[in-house]
Write a protein that holds these residues in place. Structure first.
Motif, mmCIF file in Angstrom:
data_model
loop_
_atom_site.group_PDB
_atom_site.id
_atom_site.type_symbol
_atom_site.label_atom_id
_atom_site.label_comp_id
_atom_site.label_asym_id
_atom_site.label_seq_id
_atom_site.Cartn_x
_atom_site.Cartn_y
_atom_site.Cartn_z
ATOM 1 N N THR A 164 -1.691 -19.753 -18.618
ATOM 2 C CA THR A 164 -1.636 -19.080 -19.379
ATOM 3 C C THR A 164 -1.235 -17.052 -19.121
ATOM 4 O OG1 THR A 164 -2.640 -18.785 -20.201
ATOM 5 C CG2 THR A 164 -1.770 -20.463 -20.698
ATOM 6 N N ARG A 165 -2.543 -16.675 -18.586
ATOM 7 C CA ARG A 165 -3.302 -15.281 -18.074
ATOM 8 C C ARG A 165 -3.208 -14.586 -20.110
ATOM 9 N NH1 ARG A 165 -1.319 -13.497 -13.098
ATOM 10 N NH2 ARG A 165 -1.300 -15.683 -11.600
ATOM 11 N N ALA A 166 -3.789 -15.707 -20.577
ATOM 12 C CA ALA A 166 -3.646 -14.939 -22.094
ATOM 13 C C ALA A 166 -4.713 -15.298 -22.126
ATOM 14 C CB ALA A 166 -2.793 -15.403 -23.285
ATOM 15 N N ILE A 167 -5.441 -14.895 -23.259
ATOM 16 C CA ILE A 167 -7.479 -15.868 -24.223
ATOM 17 C C ILE A 167 -6.465 -15.568 -25.810
ATOM 18 C CG2 ILE A 167 -9.629 -15.335 -24.827
ATOM 19 C CD1 ILE A 167 -10.074 -14.226 -22.587
ATOM 20 N N PHE A 168 -6.435 -16.410 -26.498
ATOM 21 C CA PHE A 168 -5.904 -16.747 -27.572
ATOM 22 C C PHE A 168 -6.441 -16.334 -28.979
ATOM 23 C CE2 PHE A 168 -3.485 -18.841 -24.505
ATOM 24 C CZ PHE A 168 -2.031 -18.529 -24.569
ATOM 25 N N GLY B 237 -7.200 -7.524 -16.530
ATOM 26 C CA GLY B 237 -7.710 -7.648 -18.594
ATOM 27 C C GLY B 237 -9.261 -8.428 -17.843
ATOM 28 N N ALA B 238 -9.257 -8.784 -16.756
ATOM 29 C CA ALA B 238 -10.535 -9.527 -16.147
ATOM 30 C C ALA B 238 -11.531 -8.609 -16.449
ATOM 31 C CB ALA B 238 -10.553 -10.030 -15.048
ATOM 32 N N GLY B 239 -12.888 -9.465 -17.127
ATOM 33 C CA GLY B 239 -14.255 -8.871 -17.065
ATOM 34 C C GLY B 239 -14.202 -8.336 -18.043
ATOM 35 N N ARG B 240 -13.780 -8.262 -19.360
ATOM 36 C CA ARG B 240 -14.465 -8.405 -20.814
ATOM 37 C C ARG B 240 -12.878 -9.671 -21.486
ATOM 38 N NH1 ARG B 240 -14.654 -3.396 -22.018
ATOM 39 N NH2 ARG B 240 -14.927 -1.876 -20.210
ATOM 40 N N LEU C 251 -4.224 -11.424 -19.772
ATOM 41 C CA LEU C 251 -5.244 -10.592 -19.492
ATOM 42 C C LEU C 251 -4.224 -9.596 -17.855
ATOM 43 C CD1 LEU C 251 -6.733 -14.323 -18.283
ATOM 44 C CD2 LEU C 251 -8.452 -11.695 -18.632
ATOM 45 N N GLU C 252 -2.993 -9.666 -18.521
ATOM 46 C CA GLU C 252 -2.700 -8.514 -17.925
ATOM 47 C C GLU C 252 -1.761 -7.546 -18.156
ATOM 48 O OE1 GLU C 252 0.307 -11.239 -13.853
ATOM 49 O OE2 GLU C 252 0.872 -10.974 -16.909
ATOM 50 N N GLU C 253 -0.918 -7.668 -19.721
ATOM 51 C CA GLU C 253 -0.210 -6.670 -20.066
ATOM 52 C C GLU C 253 -1.930 -5.932 -21.503
ATOM 53 O OE1 GLU C 253 3.570 -7.031 -21.139
ATOM 54 O OE2 GLU C 253 2.834 -8.366 -20.676
ATOM 55 N N SER C 254 -2.762 -6.384 -22.174
ATOM 56 C CA SER C 254 -3.358 -5.641 -22.720
ATOM 57 C C SER C 254 -4.273 -4.493 -22.510
ATOM 58 C CB SER C 254 -3.935 -7.030 -23.605
ATOM 59 O OG SER C 254 -3.604 -7.551 -24.096
ATOM 60 N N LEU C 255 -4.238 -4.744 -21.621
ATOM 61 C CA LEU C 255 -5.224 -3.400 -20.424
ATOM 62 C C LEU C 255 -4.665 -2.477 -19.741
ATOM 63 C CD1 LEU C 255 -9.068 -4.642 -20.657
ATOM 64 C CD2 LEU C 255 -8.099 -3.035 -22.518
#
Length: 422
Positions: free
Chosen positions: A144-148, A234-237, A417-421
């Motif tokens: 998903t490339r996302a954390i919910f 957004g990886a690493g956070r 993970l792709e767009e939030s940062l």
């Protein structure tokens, strides 16, 4: 690079998704099959379809709960059911709820926190993790490339300026508000870029944080950062809800224990003698009735109530009055862990096989009355600050030591993970 950063959350649009009460869900790890079915029926946009999707007999590497979640997440983003906030921000998240006869307000800051090996720096664990849940979350996030949902962390820093900022924000209209099935009110406010945000980041950045809920998710975020997806912006956070125990109450419900009756385990008489060797033991008046009444949860954080199958109840206190150990720590070290170690070959194997856990004192009493155990151990409710201090001084606590309440829902502030940062 600061440890704490603002981020652009992905949020439900109520005009397209419907009310938040219909689309939010508890964390994936407290959803049983019955609740999963109810959440599926509640709304076609309920977040459970992403965080804990159904599995089917024909599932395989290219068509499974994770790939379906990824496709559905993309569709919801394209349809505007989920939308990305325009500007990075920190978020103030608060829970208003009842505990006993009183109301509590627990609040803290949702941030994008830099991950690192637990115990090696500013993040401390308070419980052990298992490989299965981490593999499950890594598969979901990779697709998903996302954390919910947020990891829940505790820090302690008396700071009246922080309290004043939080209550000033809470005096305004919330960005989000919902009330869950337990009557808990969840609210979110935005702290945009500016002097207040900069000051808060500077205050949060050096804090040592004890993980309360979300150990598996935190370690999964670290594994993701170290793998092929570590290149994502957004990886690493990981999204984290940070609560200052010097300013806000944190409720920890007790998790009571019932020791099963089995060959190799002590009888009730033997167990009582062992308890008398290890603790100051005092008989309590009355009889623990299965449906309530009798000995309940202790009020003292260092005291355990021991219930026997003969209807007796006993108060266990540490022999060293100066001891600051939580009741659950002393109980396991002085009494339960040696029993479980001898019977199971290891503490973990013995605990998994011969201990049963419940948050309800009445349920523990009922199990005992039904002959399902040789003894019940009723533990006290705790404050989050007591757990934080124990994690700092003791390290990882025994299994099932804490149950933080209420749970922050999945779907409230999603971290892409792709767009939030990006």
């Amino acid at each position: 690079m600061p440890h704490v950063r603002p981020f652009r959350a992905v949020r439900y649009d109520p005009e397209r998704a419907g009310p938040l009460e219909a689309v939010l869900a508890p964390p994936y790890d407290v959803i049983d099959p019955d609740l999963q079915d109810r959440l599926y029926r509640r709304s076609p946009q309920n977040i459970v379809r992403l965080v804990l999707g159904r599995t089917f007999p024909g599932d395989g590497p290219t068509n499974n709960q994770y790939t379906r979640a990824a496709a559905l997440y993309r569709r919801w983003r394209e349809a505007g059911i989920l939308r990305l906030e325009a500007e990075p921000a920190l978020y103030l998240y608060a829970q208003r709820y009842q505990v006993g006869d009183g109301e509590r307000l627990t609040w803290g800051w949702v941030v994008a926190a830099q991950v690192e090996a637990l115990g090696a720096g500013r993040f401390l664990p308070h419980e052990a993790t298992l490989p299965g849940p981490k593999a499950d979350r890594l598969a979901l996030w990779s697709e998903t490339r996302a954390i919910f949902s947020q990891v829940f962390g505790l820090y302690h820093a008396p700071d009246e300026a922080e309290r004043a900022l939080a209550f000033r924000l809470m005096a305004g209209e919330p960005l989000e508000r919902s009330v869950d099935d337990d009557g808990v009110e969840h609210q979110v406010w935005v702290l945009p870029a500016g002097p207040d945000q900069a000051r808060l980041i500077a205050a949060l950045d050096p804090q040592t944080v004890v993980l309360a809920d979300g150990h598996h998710r935190f370690e999964t975020a670290l594994a993701l950062a170290q793998g092929p997806l570590g290149r994502l912006p957004g990886a690493g956070r990981v999204p984290m809800w940070l609560v200052n125990t010097a300013l806000a109450p944190v409720t920890v419900l007790p998790t009571h224990r019932v020791l099963l009756a089995a060959e190799g385990l002590p009888s009730w008489d033997e167990l009582l003698r062992l308890a008398q060797d290890a603790f100051q033991v005092e008989r309590l008046p009355g009889s623990p009735e299965p449906q309530g009444g009798g000995a309940g949860e202790p009020a003292d954080a260092q005291t355990v109530h021991l219930l026997g199958p003969d209807g007796t109840a006993w108060r266990l206190r540490p022999r060293a009055q100066a001891s600051g150990d939580l009741a659950v720590v002393a109980l396991h070290r002085e009494l339960l862990d040696p029993i479980l170690q001898r019977a199971g070959g290891s503490q973990a194997a013995g605990a998994e096989r011969w201990l049963r856990f419940t948050h309800q004192a009445g349920e523990a009493r009922r199990w005992l009355a039904e002959g399902r155990g040789v003894a019940a151990f009723l533990l006290p409710a705790l404050e989050g600050e007591a757990v934080r201090q124990a994690a700092v001084t003791v390290g990882r606590l025994p299994q099932k030591s804490t149950y933080f309440y209420p749970k922050a829902p999945s779907g409230l502030l999603i971290y892409d993970l792709e767009e939030s940062l990006g």
